[in-house]
Design a protein around this motif. Structure first.
Motif, mmCIF file in Angstrom:
data_model
loop_
_atom_site.group_PDB
_atom_site.id
_atom_site.type_symbol
_atom_site.label_atom_id
_atom_site.label_comp_id
_atom_site.label_asym_id
_atom_site.label_seq_id
_atom_site.Cartn_x
_atom_site.Cartn_y
_atom_site.Cartn_z
ATOM 1 N N ALA A 1 0.834 -1.207 0.000
ATOM 2 C CA ALA A 1 0.000 0.000 0.000
ATOM 3 C C ALA A 1 0.866 1.253 0.000
ATOM 4 C CB ALA A 1 -0.929 -0.005 1.210
ATOM 5 N N GLU A 2 1.971 1.211 0.722
ATOM 6 C CA GLU A 2 2.876 2.363 0.780
ATOM 7 C C GLU A 2 3.532 2.616 -0.577
ATOM 8 O OE1 GLU A 2 5.464 1.245 3.934
ATOM 9 O OE2 GLU A 2 4.055 1.824 5.528
ATOM 10 N N ILE A 3 3.831 1.535 -1.302
ATOM 11 C CA ILE A 3 4.408 1.677 -2.640
ATOM 12 C C ILE A 3 3.358 2.214 -3.613
ATOM 13 C CG2 ILE A 3 5.381 0.416 -4.601
ATOM 14 C CD1 ILE A 3 6.648 -1.502 -2.568
ATOM 15 N N ASN A 4 2.126 1.737 -3.461
ATOM 16 C CA ASN A 4 1.053 2.133 -4.382
ATOM 17 C C ASN A 4 0.641 3.590 -4.246
ATOM 18 O OD1 ASN A 4 0.760 -0.370 -5.594
ATOM 19 N ND2 ASN A 4 -0.921 -1.026 -4.269
ATOM 20 N N VAL A 5 0.804 4.177 -3.073
ATOM 21 C CA VAL A 5 0.128 5.435 -2.763
ATOM 22 C C VAL A 5 0.435 6.560 -3.755
ATOM 23 C CG1 VAL A 5 1.880 6.368 -1.174
ATOM 24 C CG2 VAL A 5 -0.551 6.928 -0.850
ATOM 25 N N ARG A 6 1.641 6.606 -4.322
ATOM 26 C CA ARG A 6 1.976 7.656 -5.281
ATOM 27 C C ARG A 6 1.686 7.235 -6.723
ATOM 28 N NH1 ARG A 6 7.060 9.005 -6.019
ATOM 29 N NH2 ARG A 6 6.524 11.121 -6.685
ATOM 30 N N ARG A 7 1.297 5.962 -6.924
ATOM 31 C CA ARG A 7 1.167 5.429 -8.276
ATOM 32 C C ARG A 7 -0.268 5.419 -8.812
ATOM 33 N NH1 ARG A 7 5.669 1.772 -9.717
ATOM 34 N NH2 ARG A 7 7.305 1.978 -8.153
ATOM 35 N N TRP A 8 -1.248 5.731 -7.983
ATOM 36 C CA TRP A 8 -2.633 5.705 -8.455
ATOM 37 C C TRP A 8 -2.837 6.718 -9.580
ATOM 38 C CZ3 TRP A 8 -5.600 1.824 -7.048
ATOM 39 C CH2 TRP A 8 -5.364 1.185 -5.832
#
Length: 349
Positions: free
Chosen positions: A283-290
């Motif tokens: 989730a921490e990796i995804n947060v900037r990738r949405w």
């Protein structure tokens, strides 16, 4: 495992309330338009990356909110998705950008991407622990979805960036990411490329490690690799349905980005094979990738097409303008309707 009814309803109630607050007054369409979407098996089965938004937009009610009914058709990799799109079996498909370029340049297929759900490649190369350098992949079995699939093409591009012969590894087509990563875990293959989320299901397995991590993989591959594409007659004939679809994905992505706990709750219910620690780190990796603004920035797309033409695999492909394979107008209209999302995000506009 599918999302439990209780978790879906609880998350949906909170999500829709939050989404309404974030997007302001929104008039839900009175009619419901329909689309058929081709997805790779991994994304249908709740891939723990930003591509999970395809499923979440359905289970959390975003498609319904925006007046579009989406039937998801599961296919095994980009080649099958492209075939379904080209045959008319589906309206839209999540495909690799280089596949769209090949279709347009080599077969004169009138295809264009119009929205996306991923920015910044979430992939890594995992191998047996006796492989300690990319050079040592030569002669070893390397699991991919299929010849010409996204993971196959990106793997070759990254391997080439290390100065290693792209035909050095023994590429073996065995299907979906979860199958590939499990094959690695039990020693059936020596290496594979999967998303960081998929790798979490075998993280800590004895005899397996990450050879090229996600950050290094991203540096050596195009920043954007896939988009949702349609044939030009569909772009014109079903424009309103495609616009609603674009709006729904962006709306859902903004909700996940602003409150990661909603995504954490959903993935926890859907993927019992992932530990709470793995889900939190993902989730921490995804947060900037949405893809909160649709991920259709012409500058980024132009760079991706230019990168494709710089690789050995495109040496014989006729060069075409990058603008021939994308239509950014849907994302632009979405931002007019929902407003532009801002913050510490890759999809800043």
């Amino acid at each position: 495992m599918s999302l439990t009814r209780r978790s879906i309803l609880a998350a949906a109630a909170f999500t829709l309330a939050s989404a309404t607050a974030m997007t302001g007054a929104f008039a839900q369409p009175a009619d419901m338009l329909e689309l058929k979407l081709a997805l790779g098996t991994a994304d249908v089965n709740f891939n723990p990356t930003t591509a999970s938004v395809y499923r979440l937009a359905d289970t959390l009610g975003f498609y319904e909110k925006h007046g579009v009914k989406v039937e998801i058709v599961a296919l095994d990799g980009t080649p099958q998705a492209v075939a379904a799109l080209n045959s008319g079996a589906v309206d839209i498909a999540d495909i690799s950008i280089d596949a769209a370029v090949r279709l347009r340049a080599e077969n004169d297929v009138a295809i264009k991407g119009f929205t996306s759900v991923a920015l910044g490649n979430p992939f890594l190369i995992a191998t047996k622990t006796d492989i300690t350098s990319v050079e040592q992949l030569v002669g070893r079995s390397y699991a991919v979805a299929d010849n010409g699939s996204l993971d196959y093409n990106l793997s070759r591009a990254v391997i080439d960036s290390f100065g290693v012969d792209i035909d050095g590894p023994d590429f073996v087509a065995i299907g979906a990411p979860d199958i590939r990563v499990q094959a690695l875990a039990v020693g059936r293959v020596d290496a594979t490329t999967v998303s960081f989320g998929t790798y979490q299901s075998i993280a800590g397995t004895e005899g397996v490690h990450i050879l090229v991590d996600a950050d290094e993989f991203a540096k050596r591959s195009p920043g954007q690799s896939k988009f949702v594409a349609a044939l030009e007659p569909t772009l014109e004939g079903k424009r309103e349905a495609l616009q609603r679809f674009t709006n729904a994905l962006a709306d859902a992505s903004r909700t996940m980005q602003q409150d990661p706990q909603i995504w954490i709750d959903a993935i926890t219910a859907a993927r019992e094979d992932l530990t709470p620690e793995a889900i939190k780190s993902t989730a921490e990796i995804n947060v900037r990738r949405w893809c909160v603004n649709g991920c259709m920035n012409p500058e980024s797309l132009d760079k991706t097409v230019a990168y494709a033409y710089s690789t050995a695999d495109f040496a014989e492909v006729k060069e075409i303008p990058a603008s021939d394979v994308y239509d950014a107008s849907f994302a632009e209209k979405m931002m007019e309707t929902l407003g532009k999302a801002e913050g510490n995000i890759l999809d800043a506009r």
